[in-house]
Design a protein around this motif. Structure first.
Motif, PDB file in Angstrom:
ATOM      1  N   THR A  47      40.305  31.464 -22.556  1.00  0.00           N
ATOM      2  CA  THR A  47      40.896  30.937 -23.789  1.00  0.00           C
ATOM      3  C   THR A  47      39.823  30.237 -24.614  1.00  0.00           C
ATOM      4  O   THR A  47      39.115  29.370 -24.095  1.00  0.00           O
ATOM      5  CB  THR A  47      42.022  29.932 -23.477  1.00  0.00           C
ATOM      6  N   PRO A  48      39.683  30.575 -25.896  1.00  0.00           N
ATOM      7  CA  PRO A  48      38.644  29.958 -26.733  1.00  0.00           C
ATOM      8  C   PRO A  48      38.856  28.451 -26.879  1.00  0.00           C
ATOM      9  O   PRO A  48      39.995  27.962 -26.851  1.00  0.00           O
ATOM     10  CB  PRO A  48      38.806  30.667 -28.080  1.00  0.00           C
ATOM     11  N   PRO A  49      37.785  27.707 -27.066  1.00  0.00           N
ATOM     12  CA  PRO A  49      37.904  26.256 -27.258  1.00  0.00           C
ATOM     13  C   PRO A  49      38.348  25.914 -28.667  1.00  0.00           C
ATOM     14  O   PRO A  49      38.092  26.662 -29.614  1.00  0.00           O
ATOM     15  CB  PRO A  49      36.474  25.761 -27.011  1.00  0.00           C
ATOM     16  N   ALA A  50      39.017  24.772 -28.798  1.00  0.00           N
ATOM     17  CA  ALA A  50      39.401  24.272 -30.117  1.00  0.00           C
ATOM     18  C   ALA A  50      38.854  22.870 -30.351  1.00  0.00           C
ATOM     19  O   ALA A  50      38.806  22.408 -31.493  1.00  0.00           O
ATOM     20  CB  ALA A  50      40.924  24.246 -30.250  1.00  0.00           C
ATOM     21  N   CYS A  51      38.461  22.218 -29.262  1.00  0.00           N
ATOM     22  CA  CYS A  51      38.010  20.827 -29.330  1.00  0.00           C
ATOM     23  C   CYS A  51      36.750  20.658 -28.491  1.00  0.00           C
ATOM     24  O   CYS A  51      36.440  21.486 -27.632  1.00  0.00           O
ATOM     25  CB  CYS A  51      39.101  19.891 -28.801  1.00  0.00           C
ATOM     26  N   TRP A  52      36.033  19.546 -28.726  1.00  0.00           N
ATOM     27  CA  TRP A  52      34.851  19.256 -27.908  1.00  0.00           C
ATOM     28  C   TRP A  52      35.235  19.123 -26.434  1.00  0.00           C
ATOM     29  O   TRP A  52      34.545  19.656 -25.557  1.00  0.00           O
ATOM     30  CB  TRP A  52      34.195  17.960 -28.367  1.00  0.00           C
ATOM     31  N   LYS A  53      36.330  18.425 -26.165  1.00  0.00           N
ATOM     32  CA  LYS A  53      36.712  18.173 -24.777  1.00  0.00           C
ATOM     33  C   LYS A  53      37.095  19.454 -24.036  1.00  0.00           C
ATOM     34  O   LYS A  53      36.999  19.505 -22.800  1.00  0.00           O
ATOM     35  CB  LYS A  53      37.865  17.158 -24.715  1.00  0.00           C
ATOM     36  N   ASP A  54      37.493  20.492 -24.777  1.00  0.00           N
ATOM     37  CA  ASP A  54      37.805  21.770 -24.130  1.00  0.00           C
ATOM     38  C   ASP A  54      36.600  22.339 -23.392  1.00  0.00           C
ATOM     39  O   ASP A  54      36.759  23.077 -22.411  1.00  0.00           O
ATOM     40  CB  ASP A  54      38.264  22.796 -25.177  1.00  0.00           C
ATOM     41  N   LEU A  55      35.398  21.996 -23.858  1.00  0.00           N
ATOM     42  CA  LEU A  55      34.176  22.566 -23.277  1.00  0.00           C
ATOM     43  C   LEU A  55      33.901  22.061 -21.859  1.00  0.00           C
ATOM     44  O   LEU A  55      33.017  22.581 -21.180  1.00  0.00           O
ATOM     45  CB  LEU A  55      32.975  22.263 -24.179  1.00  0.00           C
ATOM     46  N   THR A  56      34.666  21.063 -21.409  1.00  0.00           N
ATOM     47  CA  THR A  56      34.515  20.581 -20.029  1.00  0.00           C
ATOM     48  C   THR A  56      35.304  21.436 -19.047  1.00  0.00           C
ATOM     49  O   THR A  56      35.140  21.293 -17.830  1.00  0.00           O
ATOM     50  CB  THR A  56      35.002  19.117 -19.900  1.00  0.00           C
ATOM     51  N   ASP A  57      36.155  22.335 -19.545  1.00  0.00           N
ATOM     52  CA  ASP A  57      37.013  23.149 -18.668  1.00  0.00           C
ATOM     53  C   ASP A  57      36.169  24.058 -17.777  1.00  0.00           C
ATOM     54  O   ASP A  57      35.240  24.722 -18.251  1.00  0.00           O
ATOM     55  CB  ASP A  57      37.944  23.999 -19.534  1.00  0.00           C
ATOM     56  N   PRO A  58      36.467  24.111 -16.488  1.00  0.00           N
ATOM     57  CA  PRO A  58      35.696  24.951 -15.557  1.00  0.00           C
ATOM     58  C   PRO A  58      35.704  26.440 -15.920  1.00  0.00           C
ATOM     59  O   PRO A  58      34.847  27.195 -15.454  1.00  0.00           O
ATOM     60  CB  PRO A  58      36.394  24.713 -14.215  1.00  0.00           C
ATOM     61  N   SER A  59      36.665  26.862 -16.743  1.00  0.00           N
ATOM     62  CA  SER A  59      36.696  28.274 -17.131  1.00  0.00           C
ATOM     63  C   SER A  59      35.467  28.671 -17.942  1.00  0.00           C
ATOM     64  O   SER A  59      35.136  29.857 -18.052  1.00  0.00           O
ATOM     65  CB  SER A  59      37.961  28.580 -17.952  1.00  0.00           C
ATOM     66  N   PHE A  60      34.765  27.668 -18.488  1.00  0.00           N
ATOM     67  CA  PHE A  60      33.572  27.948 -19.294  1.00  0.00           C
ATOM     68  C   PHE A  60      32.274  27.877 -18.471  1.00  0.00           C
ATOM     69  O   PHE A  60      31.182  27.861 -19.037  1.00  0.00           O
ATOM     70  CB  PHE A  60      33.485  26.980 -20.468  1.00  0.00           C
ATOM     71  N   ALA A  61      32.404  27.837 -17.157  1.00  0.00           N
ATOM     72  CA  ALA A  61      31.217  27.726 -16.296  1.00  0.00           C
ATOM     73  C   ALA A  61      30.220  28.849 -16.588  1.00  0.00           C
ATOM     74  O   ALA A  61      30.575  30.033 -16.560  1.00  0.00           O
ATOM     75  CB  ALA A  61      31.623  27.762 -14.822  1.00  0.00           C
ATOM     76  N   GLY A  62      28.994  28.461 -16.901  1.00  0.00           N
ATOM     77  CA  GLY A  62      27.940  29.436 -17.177  1.00  0.00           C
ATOM     78  C   GLY A  62      28.032  30.113 -18.523  1.00  0.00           C
ATOM     79  O   GLY A  62      27.252  31.028 -18.820  1.00  0.00           O
ATOM     80  N   GLU A  63      28.979  29.673 -19.370  1.00  0.00           N
ATOM     81  CA  GLU A  63      29.210  30.358 -20.649  1.00  0.00           C
ATOM     82  C   GLU A  63      28.695  29.598 -21.869  1.00  0.00           C
ATOM     83  O   GLU A  63      28.722  30.118 -22.977  1.00  0.00           O
ATOM     84  CB  GLU A  63      30.711  30.618 -20.837  1.00  0.00           C
ATOM     85  N   ILE A  64      28.232  28.357 -21.682  1.00  0.00           N
ATOM     86  CA  ILE A  64      27.848  27.534 -22.836  1.00  0.00           C
ATOM     87  C   ILE A  64      26.332  27.443 -22.941  1.00  0.00           C
ATOM     88  O   ILE A  64      25.629  27.243 -21.945  1.00  0.00           O
ATOM     89  CB  ILE A  64      28.443  26.113 -22.717  1.00  0.00           C
ATOM     90  N   GLN A  65      25.849  27.574 -24.152  1.00  0.00           N
ATOM     91  CA  GLN A  65      24.423  27.384 -24.409  1.00  0.00           C
ATOM     92  C   GLN A  65      24.265  26.409 -25.577  1.00  0.00           C
ATOM     93  O   GLN A  65      24.997  26.471 -26.574  1.00  0.00           O
ATOM     94  CB  GLN A  65      23.745  28.715 -24.730  1.00  0.00           C
ATOM     95  N   VAL A  66      23.326  25.497 -25.437  1.00  0.00           N
ATOM     96  CA  VAL A  66      23.053  24.481 -26.458  1.00  0.00           C
ATOM     97  C   VAL A  66      21.581  24.113 -26.336  1.00  0.00           C
ATOM     98  O   VAL A  66      20.947  24.370 -25.305  1.00  0.00           O
ATOM     99  CB  VAL A  66      23.975  23.249 -26.263  1.00  0.00           C
ATOM    100  N   ALA A  67      21.028  23.526 -27.376  1.00  0.00           N
ATOM    101  CA  ALA A  67      19.609  23.171 -27.354  1.00  0.00           C
ATOM    102  C   ALA A  67      19.386  21.835 -26.652  1.00  0.00           C
ATOM    103  O   ALA A  67      20.315  21.062 -26.404  1.00  0.00           O
ATOM    104  CB  ALA A  67      19.057  23.124 -28.765  1.00  0.00           C
ATOM    105  N   ASN A  68      18.130  21.575 -26.351  1.00  0.00           N
ATOM    106  CA  ASN A  68      17.698  20.320 -25.736  1.00  0.00           C
ATOM    107  C   ASN A  68      17.415  19.307 -26.846  1.00  0.00           C
ATOM    108  O   ASN A  68      16.616  19.582 -27.741  1.00  0.00           O
ATOM    109  CB  ASN A  68      16.428  20.578 -24.917  1.00  0.00           C
ATOM    110  N   PRO A  69      18.036  18.135 -26.822  1.00  0.00           N
ATOM    111  CA  PRO A  69      17.853  17.168 -27.911  1.00  0.00           C
ATOM    112  C   PRO A  69      16.451  16.573 -27.983  1.00  0.00           C
ATOM    113  O   PRO A  69      16.091  15.951 -28.987  1.00  0.00           O
ATOM    114  CB  PRO A  69      18.899  16.090 -27.614  1.00  0.00           C
ATOM    115  N   ASN A  70      15.652  16.754 -26.943  1.00  0.00           N
ATOM    116  CA  ASN A  70      14.274  16.272 -27.001  1.00  0.00           C
ATOM    117  C   ASN A  70      13.431  17.084 -27.980  1.00  0.00           C
ATOM    118  O   ASN A  70      12.496  16.558 -28.586  1.00  0.00           O
ATOM    119  CB  ASN A  70      13.633  16.326 -25.612  1.00  0.00           C
TER     120      ASN A  70
END
Length: 341
Positions: free
Chosen positions: A145-168
């Protein structure tokens, strides 16, 4: 006689060469926008200023901040153009940049605000909201199920599916970090980021890389700026863009003149050029759909409508401060990065 005449001719040739060299200027620019936009800016500036050579490299905001810190006192760069405003404000605070002395009267309020809080050392050139993109095909194939909120991204269903940059290294990712802290409070922000980190497959150096990976189907979900996502979707990739339900932060891209710039006149000319309405209106030619800062510039139809997005009251003065950034990154390195797979 012939020898004397030859010497005189040679002397004249050398004098001409020296004069032409002295008249020819240059401006050294670090560009933190996407490469096609960097190229357009360099080419357009040279077309208007044929006696000035633009020497440009592209680097992320984190890399650029590190470079100008290392070169303080003997800078090799004249202008830093593009990239999120927080590192530009940090550079201003650390006295690594200098007032440009340009007219900001035609700029929108958020761009003038950058100028005011930096004592004229940086100025806004565009704005863009932070968001989430997902690859429709990838999530459908996996029954996620696609996310709608920031907190949705903590759901285990997204394991290995999220990519984001390093803030450093990435201003985009630092904007995400600062957004979470302002939305949820610092402790809860780090708890959420660590939970999301369990689902992250890679922290990239560049802020635009995750959405490009999502567009290609190499990852299901990316975090980044919406204008970059819009560009990829308009190119035909199966991306859907989400403005998180809790609200989101935004960037004000900026331009700064480096303190002690060896070509100050050309540097100021570059800043004035970058703030012009006609120049800012050309950004969509390169697939750059940020909202321009000049009130007379044309806004592309593809550009996200900021008034329709739930934006937080982003505190640029606080999160553009050197000590704040240093502390937040140190905590991210300790609590968030180790949580990723």
């Amino acid at each position: 006689m012939t020898s004397a005449k030859s010497k005189a001719m040679l002397t004249g040739v050398f004098a001409t060469l020296l004069t032409s060299t002295a008249l020819a200027g240059e401006v050294n620019v670090i560009c933190s926008a996407e490469q096609p936009w960097c190229d357009l800016m360099a080419n357009a500036f040279e077309a208007e200023n044929p006696d000035t050579k633009v020497l440009m490299v592209r680097k992320s905001t984190g890399e650029t901040l590190a470079q100008i810190r290392a070169e303080a006192g003997n800078p090799k760069v004249d202008v830093w153009w593009g990239g999120t405003g927080d590192p530009h404000l940090i550079a201003a605070e650390e006295d690594l940049t200098q007032p440009s002395g340009v007219d900001t009267s035609k700029l929108l309020g958020w761009a003038q605000n950058m100028h005011d809080i930096s004592d004229g050392k940086t100025v806004g050139i565009y704005a863009g909201a932070l968001g989430v993109a997902y690859n429709v095909d990838v999530l459908e194939d996996k029954g996620i199920t696609p996310p709608a909120c920031w907190k949705d991204l903590t759901d285990p269903s997204f394991a290995g599916e999220i990519q984001v940059a390093n803030p450093n290294s990435s201003g985009t990712a630092y904007t995400e970090l600062a957004t979470f802290v302002q939305l949820f409070g610092e402790d809860e922000a780090y708890r959420l980021l660590a939970e999301i980190g369990k689902n992250v497959n890679s922290y990239t150096k560049s802020g635009s890389a995750p959405s490009k990976a999502a567009a290609r189907g190499e990852t299901g979900i990316s975090i980044g700026f919406m204008h970059g996502m819009v560009k990829l979707a308009s190119d035909g990739f199966p991306l859907k863009i989400v403005a998180p339900c809790e609200g989101t932060g935004y960037e004000v891209g900026a331009v700064s003149i480096i303190k002690g710039a060896k070509n100050p006149e050309e540097a100021k000319k570059w800043v004035e050029f970058a703030l012009r309405a006609d120049i800012q209106s050309r950004a969509p030619e390169t697939g750059s759909f940020q909202v321009p800062s000049n009130s007379n510039a044309e806004v592309a139809e593809e550009s996200p409508e900021l008034s329709l997005i739930k934006l937080i009251d982003y505190d640029f003065a606080t999160y553009g401060a050197s000590e704040t950034r240093k502390r937040l990154l140190a905590r991210w390195d300790k609590e968030v990065k180790p949580a990723s797979n």
